[in-house]
Design a protein around this motif. Structure first.
Motif, PDB file in Angstrom:
ATOM      1  N   ALA A  50       7.966   5.661  -3.227  1.00 14.56           N
ATOM      2  CA  ALA A  50       7.606   6.008  -4.607  1.00 14.56           C
ATOM      3  C   ALA A  50       8.147   4.979  -5.595  1.00 14.56           C
ATOM      4  CB  ALA A  50       8.139   7.395  -4.948  1.00 14.56           C
ATOM      5  N   THR A  51       9.340   4.467  -5.317  1.00 13.64           N
ATOM      6  CA  THR A  51       9.940   3.460  -6.199  1.00 13.64           C
ATOM      7  C   THR A  51       9.101   2.193  -6.217  1.00 13.64           C
ATOM      8  OG1 THR A  51      12.160   4.329  -5.802  1.00 13.64           O
ATOM      9  CG2 THR A  51      12.001   2.081  -6.610  1.00 13.64           C
ATOM     10  N   VAL A  52       8.609   1.795  -5.042  1.00 14.29           N
ATOM     11  CA  VAL A  52       7.810   0.577  -4.945  1.00 14.29           C
ATOM     12  C   VAL A  52       6.427   0.790  -5.555  1.00 14.29           C
ATOM     13  CG1 VAL A  52       6.979  -1.223  -3.381  1.00 14.29           C
ATOM     14  CG2 VAL A  52       9.060   0.061  -2.808  1.00 14.29           C
ATOM     15  N   ALA A  53       5.839   1.943  -5.291  1.00 13.12           N
ATOM     16  CA  ALA A  53       4.470   2.201  -5.744  1.00 13.12           C
ATOM     17  C   ALA A  53       4.375   2.251  -7.262  1.00 13.12           C
ATOM     18  CB  ALA A  53       3.971   3.511  -5.137  1.00 13.12           C
ATOM     19  N   VAL A 102      16.526  -9.589   3.956  1.00 11.29           N
ATOM     20  CA  VAL A 102      15.166  -9.419   4.464  1.00 11.29           C
ATOM     21  C   VAL A 102      14.663  -8.048   4.033  1.00 11.29           C
ATOM     22  CG1 VAL A 102      13.677  -9.312   6.503  1.00 11.29           C
ATOM     23  CG2 VAL A 102      15.622 -10.896   6.467  1.00 11.29           C
ATOM     24  N   ILE A 103      13.420  -7.987   3.557  1.00  9.41           N
ATOM     25  CA  ILE A 103      12.778  -6.709   3.228  1.00  9.41           C
ATOM     26  C   ILE A 103      11.617  -6.530   4.204  1.00  9.41           C
ATOM     27  CG2 ILE A 103      11.573  -5.369   1.461  1.00  9.41           C
ATOM     28  CD1 ILE A 103      12.947  -7.107  -0.639  1.00  9.41           C
ATOM     29  N   HIS A 104      11.603  -5.381   4.862  1.00 10.00           N
ATOM     30  CA  HIS A 104      10.516  -5.133   5.826  1.00 10.00           C
ATOM     31  C   HIS A 104      10.163  -3.646   5.842  1.00 10.00           C
ATOM     32  CE1 HIS A 104      13.507  -3.557   8.726  1.00 10.00           C
ATOM     33  NE2 HIS A 104      14.283  -4.510   8.246  1.00 10.00           N
ATOM     34  N   SER A 164       0.824  -1.214   0.000  1.00  7.99           N
ATOM     35  CA  SER A 164       0.000   0.000   0.000  1.00  7.99           C
ATOM     36  C   SER A 164       0.851   1.255   0.000  1.00  7.99           C
ATOM     37  CB  SER A 164      -0.936  -0.001   1.216  1.00  7.99           C
ATOM     38  OG  SER A 164      -0.190  -0.146   2.422  1.00  7.99           O
ATOM     39  N   SER A 165       1.690   1.418   0.990  1.00  8.07           N
ATOM     40  CA  SER A 165       2.494   2.638   1.060  1.00  8.07           C
ATOM     41  C   SER A 165       3.622   2.435   2.061  1.00  8.07           C
ATOM     42  CB  SER A 165       1.617   3.822   1.494  1.00  8.07           C
ATOM     43  OG  SER A 165       1.090   3.579   2.802  1.00  8.07           O
ATOM     44  N   GLY A 166       4.528   3.425   2.075  1.00  4.03           N
ATOM     45  CA  GLY A 166       5.605   3.424   3.058  1.00  4.03           C
ATOM     46  C   GLY A 166       6.915   2.927   2.493  1.00  4.03           C
ATOM     47  N   ASP A 167       8.008   3.512   3.036  1.00  3.92           N
ATOM     48  CA  ASP A 167       9.339   3.059   2.644  1.00  3.92           C
ATOM     49  C   ASP A 167       9.572   1.634   3.125  1.00  3.92           C
ATOM     50  OD1 ASP A 167       9.683   5.572   1.665  1.00  3.92           O
ATOM     51  OD2 ASP A 167      11.040   6.255   3.247  1.00  3.92           O
ATOM     52  N   LEU A 168      10.450   0.940   2.432  1.00  4.31           N
ATOM     53  CA  LEU A 168      10.871  -0.394   2.829  1.00  4.31           C
ATOM     54  C   LEU A 168      12.343  -0.374   3.198  1.00  4.31           C
ATOM     55  CD1 LEU A 168       9.154  -2.559   0.043  1.00  4.31           C
ATOM     56  CD2 LEU A 168       8.338  -2.138   2.366  1.00  4.31           C
ATOM     57  N   THR A 169      12.749  -1.314   4.009  1.00  4.45           N
ATOM     58  CA  THR A 169      14.152  -1.453   4.393  1.00  4.45           C
ATOM     59  C   THR A 169      14.667  -2.797   3.905  1.00  4.45           C
ATOM     60  OG1 THR A 169      13.847  -0.100   6.368  1.00  4.45           O
ATOM     61  CG2 THR A 169      15.781  -1.528   6.311  1.00  4.45           C
ATOM     62  N   LEU A 170      15.816  -2.743   3.267  1.00  5.14           N
ATOM     63  CA  LEU A 170      16.468  -3.950   2.772  1.00  5.14           C
ATOM     64  C   LEU A 170      17.677  -4.245   3.651  1.00  5.14           C
ATOM     65  CD1 LEU A 170      17.027  -6.194   0.639  1.00  5.14           C
ATOM     66  CD2 LEU A 170      18.216  -4.453  -0.718  1.00  5.14           C
TER      67      LEU A 170
END
Length: 714
Positions: A671-674, A712-714, A618-624
């Motif tokens: 934005a990159t993910v969306a 891990v991506i979270h 849906s939204s929000g930054d992710l951490t790799l």
């Protein structure tokens, strides 16, 4: 009868006879190109086929910007023999399509091998028939024909080495001859230039020792030669490449201490075959069974003289005559040491390991296929054996002996002869591009963009050949040297284009068959516009921007099957991606990774990728989070890995020999993910890959970068 013909002509005829004997001779026909459609021959032909259509008046004259574009922009780096490229280019408009000069060059090289072998040996004997018989050994020398068999046509110009030795042993310094020879070597191949330069430097030193020339004259001559050679190299395009010239040498392409007696299977039916490392074929220097027996005969003759004359041989020898040979022996020693590398091997076993200063390691890294550097030493051994035979064996018997040994060597190397003949006479190739799509491609498409460009991807050849025939530029190719930084930049721009959908309307995009290219083609199916064509043609996925709005395209009269996108493997945030044995990483790997090991996977290409989809994002930054290490041996103590997601840089991973294995985290912007609706292509890019064998750490020949253990991506 033999006295009625000029001996140099007879030597040339020996070369021509050998050329026909081994190849059949048909390859000299300029429109015969099928035998070139493979490996290195294909690379060299492509270089010429693009170069022939470049402007006649350009600078550098050797520039070939349409082939590879920013990666490698000179005829030098396609190993296409610039000398002949320059010779034929003014007539390109009148030459047939296709036209090749490689067969002509090979025929000339074999002929000149005979000519310069005769001229060199004539300095030591005036017995014409004897010298001609000895010349034949040079013409059938195993390393010479091996080089032709492995598709190194420019490097087959061993006559340049023989010409350099001829100038060295000439009574007086022939500086004009040296200027011409150095220029010819520069216009042929950099490796041969290095060998000729070594002999040239030795010649200057011997002339000084013999007091034929003053040190001031030598200094002036060196400056003049450097200026002329630099100009030739500049005009040819040697200096167009600013990065990627030097790579670690390692020991993979070394010559073994057994190289002089290793027949490499084909070249002898009686000599035992020792064990060897995988790349030692580049240092192949087998003398030949006939030459080995001649060497044994010379040794026996020397021993007999020592026994019968009880030391008179030593007392009568003019030891001062050896002084002028010392510079040549020194040059030969340096070349031999480079060929043997810092891991001196006896077959596949290392017997002596040492290290060079960093500056020397960088210099020798320009000539990374080090085993080739033994060629001048090889021919010096030939010259030495024949000179000794001329002096120690009566000419009447020597002629019979050389004739018998020549026949023996030809018979014993019949396996090699048959393989060479088969290679030239029985090779067939058909382009996989059979669809009318290629031949009717509208002229609106003036360029081909290969996806994904890589340092080594041999699927490129049919596409690059098509581009050269249609006079289209292409962003990809296979080059002897490549600017790796430009490659990483091009890869980054390519991924950005595919994810953003900003396709150039004058460019045809062709996706190769490797996993990363296939992953990008799936994204291209999504990012292609409504007027773009995304189809599969002859096994290649192609994207033609604006096809459906192109009037010329719509009147071609054929249809292409559309391809639906395949979904990326689903990933649940927080799930650990484990790379080791029994892990779950395999389903996400999208190219550039080596086989799975107990602990994880190494990346082995400049770009290694993961592809996955986060359902319901849906939204929000992710951490790799990345748990990994890099290959950082003591001689290369740091490594940087650039990380991008969907073409957008998200950061770098840094590793050093002191702090290697680590857990590092990078932020992936929302934005990159969306923009890709939760689909992620994570690419790890490395500019300078090093193999353990290059770093002298082990025999592993893989170019290793990132050693991934878990993510891990979270």
């Amino acid at each position: 009868m033999i006295r009625k013909f000029p001996p140099v002509l007879l030597a040339a005829l020996i070369g021509i006879a050998a050329f026909v004997f081994y190849t059949g001779g048909a390859i000299v026909w300029p429109t015969s190109t099928e035998w070139l459609m493979r490996g290195d021959f294909g690379q060299h032909f492509l270089g010429w086929n693009f170069f022939r259509h470049t402007p006649l008046l350009q600078f550098p004259l050797g520039a070939s910007r349409e082939y590879g574009e920013t990666l490698s922009s000179s005829i030098v780096f396609t190993d296409s023999t610039p000398l002949f490229a320059f010779l034929f280019k003014p007539f390109a408009a009148w030459l047939p399509e296709p036209f090749q000069y490689i067969g002509i060059w090979l025929a000339l090289s074999v002929m000149l091998q005979g000519v310069f072998a005769y001229k060199l040996l004539s300095l030591f004997s005036k017995q014409r028939l004897t010298v001609l018989l000895a010349t034949a050994f040079f013409v059938i020398a195993p390393p010479f024909w091996w080089r032709i068999y492995v598709e190194s046509d420019a490097l087959a110009a061993h006559w340049l080495i023989l010409a350099a030795l001829y100038l060295y042993f000439s009574p007086q310094l022939r500086w004009r001859g040296w200027l011409v020879l150095l220029s010819l070597a520069a216009l042929t191949h950099a490796y041969l230039l290095a060998m000729v330069l070594a002999i040239w430097g030795a010649d200057l030193l011997q002339r000084a020792l013999k007091k034929q020339i003053s040190l001031r004259a030598i200094a002036g001559y060196v400056l003049l030669s450097a200026a002329c050679l630099g100009l030739v190299m500049w005009v040819t395009g040697y200096f167009m490449l600013h990065d990627g010239l030097s790579t670690p040498v390692g020991s993979y392409f070394r010559m073994s201490l057994l190289g002089l007696i290793d027949p490499l299977s084909w070249w002898s039916s009686v000599m035992p075959e020792p064990s060897r490392s995988g790349g030692e074929y580049e240092g192949f220097s087998y003398l030949g069974s006939g030459m080995l027996l001649l060497l044994a005969s010379v040794v026996v003759s020397v021993l007999a003289l020592l026994i019968t004359r009880k030391g008179q041989l030593a007392s009568g020898w003019r030891w001062a005559a050896l002084l002028p040979l010392l510079p040549l022996f020194a040059a030969a020693l340096i070349l031999a040491m480079q060929a043997l590398t810092t891991h001196v091997g006896w077959g596949e076993h290392d017997v002596w390991i040492y290290r060079l200063p960093v500056i020397l390691d960088k210099f020798f890294g320009v000539f990374r296929v080090s085993g080739r550097m033994f060629w001048p030493v090889f021919y010096l051994i030939y010259v030495g054996v024949f000179c000794a035979a001329f002096k120690l064996i009566a000419n009447r018997w020597l002629q019979y002996l050389l004739g018998a040994l020549l026949i023996l060597q030809l018979v014993d190397s019949n396996g090699a002869t048959q393989n060479i003949r088969k290679s030239f006479r029985e090779y067939h190739w058909t382009s996989p591009l059979q669809s009318p799509f290629w031949q009717q491609l509208p002229k609106v498409y003036r360029r081909i963009a290969v996806v994904m460009p890589a340092a080594y991807n041999f699927d490129y050849f049919p596409i690059a050949l098509f581009a050269s025939e249609r006079h289209l530029s292409i962003n990809h190719g296979y080059f002897a040297r490549m600017d790796v930084k430009q490659l990483l930049k091009l890869q980054s721009e390519t991924i950005k284009t595919v994810f953003a959908g900003g396709y150039d309307p004058q460019t045809l995009y062709v996706f190769l068959g490797d996993p990363l290219s296939m992953a990008l083609s799936e994204q291209a199916k999504i990012s292609a516009g409504p007027d773009d064509l995304m189809a599969e043609v002859d096994g290649y996925r192609v994207l033609a921007p604006g096809w459906k709005q192109c009037a010329e395209c719509q009147h071609l009269g054929f249809t292409l099957p559309q391809v639906a996108p395949a979904a990326a493997p689903e990933y649940v945030p927080g799930t650990e991606i484990r790379f080791g044995s029994g892990g779950n990483a395999a389903r996400y790997l999208a190219g550039g990774w080596s086989h799975t090991e107990e602990w994880g996977n190494w990346s082995y290409a400049n770009a290694a990728a993961l592809r996955l989809a986060i359902p319901g994002y849906s939204s929000g930054d992710l951490t790799l989070d990345i748990s990994a290490h890099a290959f950082v041996p003591p001689s290369y103590p740091q490594q940087t890995v650039q990380v991008s997601v969907n073409g957008q840089p998200v950061g770098e991973l840094h590793y050093t020999a002191r702090q290697n294995q680590s857990l590092q985290s990078l932020q992936i912007p929302a934005a990159t993910v969306a923009r890709s609706h939760g689909e992620l292509l994570i690419v790890f890019s490395i500019a300078e890959l090093i193999s353990p064998i290059q770093a002298t750490a082990s025999k592993d020949i893989r170019s290793l970068g990132l050693g991934a253990m878990s993510m891990v991506i979270h």
